[in-house]
Scaffold this active site. Structure first.
Site, PDB file in Angstrom:
ATOM      1  N   LYS A 120      40.962  40.412  30.200  1.00 51.67           N
ATOM      2  CA  LYS A 120      40.018  40.982  31.147  1.00 51.67           C
ATOM      3  C   LYS A 120      40.368  42.463  31.256  1.00 51.67           C
ATOM      4  CE  LYS A 120      38.145  39.279  35.436  1.00 51.67           C
ATOM      5  NZ  LYS A 120      36.737  39.309  35.157  1.00 51.67           N
ATOM      6  N   GLU A 158      28.684  34.112  26.032  1.00 48.70           N
ATOM      7  CA  GLU A 158      28.676  34.033  27.499  1.00 48.70           C
ATOM      8  C   GLU A 158      27.607  34.985  28.007  1.00 48.70           C
ATOM      9  OE1 GLU A 158      32.361  35.483  29.179  1.00 48.70           O
ATOM     10  OE2 GLU A 158      32.442  37.183  27.819  1.00 48.70           O
ATOM     11  N   ARG A 167      46.640  34.983  34.845  1.00 51.26           N
ATOM     12  CA  ARG A 167      45.750  35.551  33.823  1.00 51.26           C
ATOM     13  C   ARG A 167      45.897  37.076  33.766  1.00 51.26           C
ATOM     14  NH1 ARG A 167      39.323  34.512  33.963  1.00 51.26           N
ATOM     15  NH2 ARG A 167      39.513  35.887  35.768  1.00 51.26           N
TER      16      ARG A 167
HETATM   17  N1  PXG Z   1      32.827  36.446  31.603  1.00 53.51           N
HETATM   18  C1  PXG Z   1      33.012  37.758  31.838  1.00 53.51           C
HETATM   19  C2  PXG Z   1      32.720  38.741  30.770  1.00 53.51           C
HETATM   20  C3  PXG Z   1      33.490  38.163  33.100  1.00 53.51           C
HETATM   21  O1  PXG Z   1      33.692  39.453  33.332  1.00 53.51           O
HETATM   22  C4  PXG Z   1      33.521  35.841  33.805  1.00 53.51           C
HETATM   23  C5  PXG Z   1      33.069  35.501  32.540  1.00 53.51           C
HETATM   24  C6  PXG Z   1      33.842  34.741  34.772  1.00 53.51           C
HETATM   25  O2  PXG Z   1      35.235  34.542  34.898  1.00 53.51           O
HETATM   26  P1  PXG Z   1      35.920  34.006  36.234  1.00 53.51           P
HETATM   27  O3  PXG Z   1      37.362  33.944  35.914  1.00 53.51           O
HETATM   28  O4  PXG Z   1      35.608  35.003  37.312  1.00 53.51           O
HETATM   29  O5  PXG Z   1      35.334  32.698  36.526  1.00 53.51           O
HETATM   30  C7  PXG Z   1      33.733  37.205  34.122  1.00 53.51           C
HETATM   31  C8  PXG Z   1      34.185  37.589  35.487  1.00 53.51           C
HETATM   32  C9  PXG Z   1      33.852  42.499  39.161  1.00 53.51           C
HETATM   33  C10 PXG Z   1      33.274  41.457  38.276  1.00 53.51           C
HETATM   34  O6  PXG Z   1      33.204  43.490  39.435  1.00 53.51           O
HETATM   35  C11 PXG Z   1      34.076  40.664  37.457  1.00 53.51           C
HETATM   36  C12 PXG Z   1      33.505  39.729  36.615  1.00 53.51           C
HETATM   37  C13 PXG Z   1      32.151  39.569  36.617  1.00 53.51           C
HETATM   38  C14 PXG Z   1      31.352  40.365  37.438  1.00 53.51           C
HETATM   39  C15 PXG Z   1      31.916  41.315  38.282  1.00 53.51           C
HETATM   40  O7  PXG Z   1      34.978  42.354  39.633  1.00 53.51           O
HETATM   41  N2  PXG Z   1      34.312  38.972  35.791  1.00 53.51           N
END
Ligand code: PXG
Length: 289
Positions: free
Chosen positions: A149, A182, A50
């Site tokens: 991301k 989301e 990803r």
């Molecule tokens: N939506 C958003 C907007 C995100 O940033 C997710 C969903 C969940 O995706 P995953 O692939 O993790 O199941 C995310 C995840 C950090 C951090 O500080 C990153 C996220 C969320 C909170 C903190 O690294 N991303």
């Protein structure tokens, strides 16, 4: 703490990047967050894939292969002597002059942090968390592709501020059409009449890896699921609701906009997903040994 930075593991105090890096100047870059459990990195290849796809989508060519980045991630976890934790990989466009053209930047920079993360106190995992609907909308997919991301999280940060100021823990973000996309850092799932429902990625959700795991587990647990547009009404009238994310893992929701969901306690189907997720996460993944 040892940080992997552009090919070397360096002390945290030495891990510095240029003020001219376009990651800082323009939020021009991409990132990943990955968990490791019992010295195994969960869904490592999927996260790195990803990361590469996010980079490709923003026309950022990485000078490493996916296999190399998997290895650097493992090296970083190992160098920090942690058994359980969270790895954060950040790729920036690199240092260039002022001016937003990415062609001013010669080489991308990457750093990898292996640490720990706790998004929410245990109480929320036990009792569920409260959500509000944020006024801040998700950008339209035509403005910012939701799958990427990227280092542009201001939209999510503004929404998170709203949630916290309203006394809630997380916020539901709607897209321009008013459909649920989301939460600020997690994907959202509902259970209604025994069916699992989550918004489509095209409604503005990140294609979360934990979201993908939940859909796989739904097949294994025999829970029928649908990816479809949903409104706040669907959440208000759902039987159960939970959020997923690498950092949050799987967490029950007890209310939205002060309307109790179901009986206001973590639901039975949610608890089945939580335990199936824990079992899978604790027993699979790329070994660091
Ligand atoms: N939506 C958003 C907007 C995100 O940033 C997710 C969903 C969940 O995706 P995953 O692939 O993790 O199941 C995310 C995840 C950090 C951090 O500080 C990153 C996220 C969320 C909170 C903190 O690294 N991303």
């Amino acid at each position: 703490m040892k940080i992997w930075l552009d090919g070397k593991l360096v002390e945290e105090s030495e891990a510095k990047i240029s003020v001219f890096d376009h990651g800082i100047l323009y939020g021009d870059g991409v990132f990943e967050g990955i968990r490791f459990y019992n010295r195994r990195v969960f869904r490592l290849e999927e996260h790195i894939k990803r990361l590469f796809e996010s980079a490709r989508a923003i026309a950022l060519k990485l000078p490493w292969s996916e296999e190399e980045v998997c290895q650097y991630t493992i090296d970083t976890v190992k160098a920090n002597g942690l058994d359980d934790g969270y790895v954060r990989l950040v790729v920036t466009r690199g240092a260039g002059g002022l001016g937003l053209s990415p062609y001013l930047c010669e080489t991308p920079s990457m750093f990898i942090i292996a640490s720990t993360i706790k998004l929410y106190p245990q109480e929320h995992y036990d009792n569920g968390l409260s959500l509000i609907t944020c006024a801040t909308r998700r950008p339209a997919p035509g403005a910012l592709m939701p799958q990427v991301k990227s280092l542009n999280y201001l939209n999510n940060v503004m929404a998170k501020i709203e949630a916290i100021q309203a006394g809630a823990v997380e916020g539901v973000m709607l897209n321009e059409q008013g459909y649920v996309a989301e939460c600020t850092g997690d994907n959202i799932f509902l259970i209604k009449d025994g069916r699992l429902i989550t918004p489509q990625v095209s409604d503005g959700a990140l294609d979360g890896i934990t979201r993908r795991v939940i859909l796989e587990l739904a097949d294994q647990l025999g829970v029928p699921y649908e990816e479809r547009s949903m409104t706040r009404y669907d959440i208000y009238t759902s039987d159960e609701c939970f959020l997923t994310g690498t950092a949050a893992e799987v967490i029950p929701v007890k209310s939205l906009d002060q309307r109790e969901i179901g009986d206001g306690k973590p639901g039975e189907v949610t608890l089945r997903f939580i335990s199936a997720f824990r079992e899978l996460a604790g027993s699979t993944g790329a070994s660091i040994d």
